[in-house]
Design a protein around this motif. Structure first.
Motif, PDB file in Angstrom:
ATOM      1  N   PRO A  70     -14.563  29.803  15.460  1.00 42.15           N
ATOM      2  CA  PRO A  70     -13.308  29.179  15.020  1.00 42.15           C
ATOM      3  C   PRO A  70     -12.425  30.190  14.296  1.00 42.15           C
ATOM      4  CG  PRO A  70     -15.157  27.728  14.563  1.00 42.15           C
ATOM      5  CD  PRO A  70     -15.745  29.027  15.027  1.00 42.15           C
ATOM      6  N   SER A  71     -11.131  30.089  14.533  1.00 41.10           N
ATOM      7  CA  SER A  71     -10.196  31.089  13.998  1.00 41.10           C
ATOM      8  C   SER A  71     -10.168  31.123  12.476  1.00 41.10           C
ATOM      9  CB  SER A  71      -8.787  30.821  14.537  1.00 41.10           C
ATOM     10  OG  SER A  71      -8.369  29.510  14.174  1.00 41.10           O
ATOM     11  N   ASP A  72     -10.508  29.998  11.843  1.00 41.37           N
ATOM     12  CA  ASP A  72     -10.453  29.966  10.376  1.00 41.37           C
ATOM     13  C   ASP A  72     -11.816  30.256   9.731  1.00 41.37           C
ATOM     14  OD1 ASP A  72     -11.663  27.670  11.269  1.00 41.37           O
ATOM     15  OD2 ASP A  72     -10.624  26.318   9.886  1.00 41.37           O
ATOM     16  N   ALA A  73     -12.792  30.631  10.542  1.00 50.08           N
ATOM     17  CA  ALA A  73     -14.120  30.910   9.996  1.00 50.08           C
ATOM     18  C   ALA A  73     -14.191  32.344   9.470  1.00 50.08           C
ATOM     19  CB  ALA A  73     -15.185  30.704  11.076  1.00 50.08           C
ATOM     20  N   SER A  92      -8.099  40.459  13.522  1.00 45.81           N
ATOM     21  CA  SER A  92      -7.589  39.207  12.947  1.00 45.81           C
ATOM     22  C   SER A  92      -8.104  38.970  11.530  1.00 45.81           C
ATOM     23  CB  SER A  92      -7.984  38.028  13.838  1.00 45.81           C
ATOM     24  OG  SER A  92      -9.387  37.790  13.780  1.00 45.81           O
ATOM     25  N   ARG A  93      -8.987  39.823  11.014  1.00 43.66           N
ATOM     26  CA  ARG A  93      -9.524  39.640   9.659  1.00 43.66           C
ATOM     27  C   ARG A  93      -8.508  40.159   8.648  1.00 43.66           C
ATOM     28  NH1 ARG A  93     -12.157  35.744  10.316  1.00 43.66           N
ATOM     29  NH2 ARG A  93     -10.902  35.781  12.212  1.00 43.66           N
ATOM     30  N   TRP A 115     -11.085  40.548  17.614  1.00 39.25           N
ATOM     31  CA  TRP A 115     -11.486  39.630  16.539  1.00 39.25           C
ATOM     32  C   TRP A 115     -11.416  40.338  15.191  1.00 39.25           C
ATOM     33  CZ3 TRP A 115     -15.124  39.122  12.707  1.00 39.25           C
ATOM     34  CH2 TRP A 115     -15.282  37.837  12.164  1.00 39.25           C
ATOM     35  N   PRO A 145     -13.332  34.038   6.673  1.00 39.57           N
ATOM     36  CA  PRO A 145     -12.084  34.689   6.252  1.00 39.57           C
ATOM     37  C   PRO A 145     -12.296  35.894   5.354  1.00 39.57           C
ATOM     38  CG  PRO A 145     -12.443  32.698   4.972  1.00 39.57           C
ATOM     39  CD  PRO A 145     -13.505  32.710   6.031  1.00 39.57           C
ATOM     40  N   ARG A 146     -13.466  35.992   4.699  1.00 33.66           N
ATOM     41  CA  ARG A 146     -13.694  37.074   3.734  1.00 33.66           C
ATOM     42  C   ARG A 146     -14.378  38.294   4.346  1.00 33.66           C
ATOM     43  NH1 ARG A 146     -13.577  34.897  -1.488  1.00 33.66           N
ATOM     44  NH2 ARG A 146     -11.873  33.384  -1.542  1.00 33.66           N
TER      45      ARG A 146
END
Length: 582
Positions: free
Chosen positions: A68-71, A111-112, A108, A73-74
């Motif tokens: 998931p794109s919001d997984a 995107s972080r 991927w 985040p850190r």
């Protein structure tokens, strides 16, 4: 929340990298296609604290990786150790993981929001520079896809501004690595490596798994490693002929004495050479730019272990696991020189409470289920010329005396079947060195071996026997312990000369029956006999004897709990095993 993610976390390199990072206090997301149960079990077995571990399902072959794109985040450090390391892949399968999948990981990582570094595990045979598309037909799918993937990752990282570090390892030595160079060692062990492909200057470098993951873990911590590629391998690796000779000497087998040009190997039928065409491009005299990696490792305290030690430890692991086909005993084990011959030794060499000797056609691992139930440490070894041990240069009696030489206390000596003969003679000659003798199914007190086992055709029949046939011949019921024992025995018997040596041992044991019966009456140390109810004595004796119900000739396999109890009781009754030798 996780600050690091490892793709390919269940693989050979990935799982060790996860363990290294967790050991450093990092919070790690372990990404793999499955549920990660195997990884957590492996980490638990390694006694790694998994409090900072997060399991993530991911598939690098699809855009977005299935995450998931919001997984996560850190996450700031991204490691890609995923890929397909195998020969015989189709070009499509190799590209899916090693090219397209590697590019997806770059996307991927970009995107972080807090990305510090992407570390991509590539390979030492890549060019390290933008180059023409690799020739899949010439190189094979694996090597070509790694080269193409390396270039694709570099290009995509430049386009997206991703801080990238590439790690190019050579053949990585460690538990769980059974392809590549391991295949050549397997052929050496099985007597199938009759000639070495390539010339005397072929260089197949190695690096230990611990060294490699130590360097990997340090790379993101240093800003000046961004944008760099590091060839991580041991420059002191001997050229291939010397490497194979060193491994052969450690294993106690003959090294090939001649070479064959790679070009000729390519032209000959694979059925004749046994060589995988994809591996041949790795057989070159090329050297690699290791200076920056060596300097970085030294500056960050990651030391290179002596390559000879690393090769020996890895070879021990390969043999212990039957090159991935079995599970090794938990006891420390490996090859040592005993009686002038390379001998497979397992357990505690100086202060064992018990010394366990196996019978035919087994090896010392046949005692595993008994040893696991004993409170004290044990020592075991494959008898000379049997199991994994090289043929003896001295008599078995002299070999046993040398095995016992480092033992500083008086253990209980335990022997099964034909091993009862050497054990009994040792007890007669060195009663001050042991505190008691336990004989399981001693062959000299039982019905003589079948004449078939002593016929000229016996060795050929044994060499062709598989595990199922051996189990039937030995009258062993199915079960985890008996299955492991017969699978190992069948593998051992297929090695050059092993079946003939077993037949010779049977003949020698048959010839010494009268001598051993007489010697048993003269023994001065406490003795106990353990007999299976289905394998009764044919020679009566007044010695203390335990009959194991429903057991045959191998009670240590079919009734290990009972045998362990007998040994423990024997030791407790006589107050044995703790005193030092005089």
């Amino acid at each position: 929340m996780s600050d690091t993610i490892v793709f390919g976390a269940t693989g050979f390199i990935g799982r060790s990298l996860v363990a290294e990072l967790l050991g450093r206090g990092r919070r790690v997301a372990a990404a793999a296609r499955g549920n990660g149960a195997g990884l957590t079990a492996w980490l638990d077995d390694q006694q790694i604290d998994t409090g900072g571990l997060e399991l993530v399902r991911a598939d690098i072959t699809v855009p977005g990786l299935g995450i998931p794109s919001d997984a996560l985040p850190r996450v700031r450090d991204v490691y890609n150790s995923a890929g397909r390391y195998a020969f015989g892949l189709s070009a499509a399968d190799a590209k899916a993981a090693n090219v397209t999948g590697a590019r997806h990981v770059v996307d991927w990582a970009a995107s972080r929001p807090d990305l510090r570094r992407l570390v991509h595990v590539s390979g030492y045979r890549v060019s390290g520079a933008d180059s023409p598309a690799p020739d899949y037909r010439k190189l094979g799918a694996y090597e070509a896809s790694k080269a193409e993937g390396d270039a694709a990752v570099r290009q995509r990282a430049r386009e997206l501004g991703v801080p990238l570090t590439i790690a190019n390892p050579s053949s990585v030595l460690g538990p769980g690595q059974y392809i590549g160079l391991a295949g050549m060692v397997a052929d050496l062990w099985r007597g199938k490596l009759r000639a070495l492909p390539g010339g005397s200057d072929v260089f197949v470098p190695v690096v230990t798994l611990d060294h490699f993951v130590g360097v990997l873990a340090n790379l993101p911590e240093h800003a000046d490693t961004a944008g760099q590629a590091y060839w991580i391998l041991d420059d002191t690796t001997p050229d291939l002929p010397e490497l194979i000779a060193e491994v052969a000497a450690h294993l106690g087998v003959l090294a090939p004495r001649c070479g064959i040009p790679v070009g000729l190997v390519r032209r000959l039928p694979r059925a004749l050479t046994g060589a995988d065409p994809e591996t041949l491009s790795f057989l070159s005299a090329d050297r690699y730019p290791t200076g920056p990696a060596n300097a970085f490792a030294e500056a960050t305290g990651v030391h290179v272990p002596p390559v000879a030690d690393a090769l020996r430890a890895w070879a021990d692991h390969l043999v212990a696991t039957r090159f991935g086909a079995g599970t090794p005993s938990r006891r420390p084990s490996g090859f040592h020189t005993v009686g002038g011959s390379r001998t497979w030794v397992a357990g505690e060499r100086r202060r064992p409470d018990y010394v366990l000797l196996h019978g035919l056609p087994l090896d010392t691992d046949s005692w595993t289920d008994v040893a696991d139930r004993l409170a004290g440490p044990v020592l075991g070894a494959d008898l000379p010329g049997l199991g994994r041990s090289a043929p003896g240069k001295v008599t078995t009696d002299a070999w046993l005396a040398d095995l016992m030489e480092p033992v500083a206390i008086r253990p209980v000596l335990v022997a099964h079947s034909l091993a009862a003969g050497p054990a009994l003679r040792y007890a007669a000659n060195h009663p001050e060195h042991i505190s008691g003798l336990v004989l399981l199914a001693p062959s000299f007190l039982l019905r003589p071996s079948s004449p078939t086992a002593r016929s000229p055709l016996a060795a050929l029949a044994l060499r062709r026997a598989d595990a199922a046939r051996l189990a039937r011949v030995l009258a062993l019921p199915p079960g985890p312990a008996t299955d492991r024992a017969t699978q190992a025995a069948a593998a051992h018997l297929k090695r050059p000369g092993a079946a003939k040596r077993l037949v010779r041992a049977l003949r020698a044991g048959h010839a010494s029956r009268t001598e051993l019966r007489r010697l048993l009456d003269e023994i001065t140390v406490p003795v106990h006999l353990v007999i299976g109810a289905q394998d009764p004595l044919v020679s009566p004796t007044d010695l203390p004897t335990t009959v194991v119900d429903a057991a045959g000739h191998y009670p240590q396999l079919t009734a290990p709990e009972t045998v362990a109890h007998i040994l423990t009781t024997f030791q407790d009754r006589h107050g044995l095993g703790a005193s030092d030798r005089p």
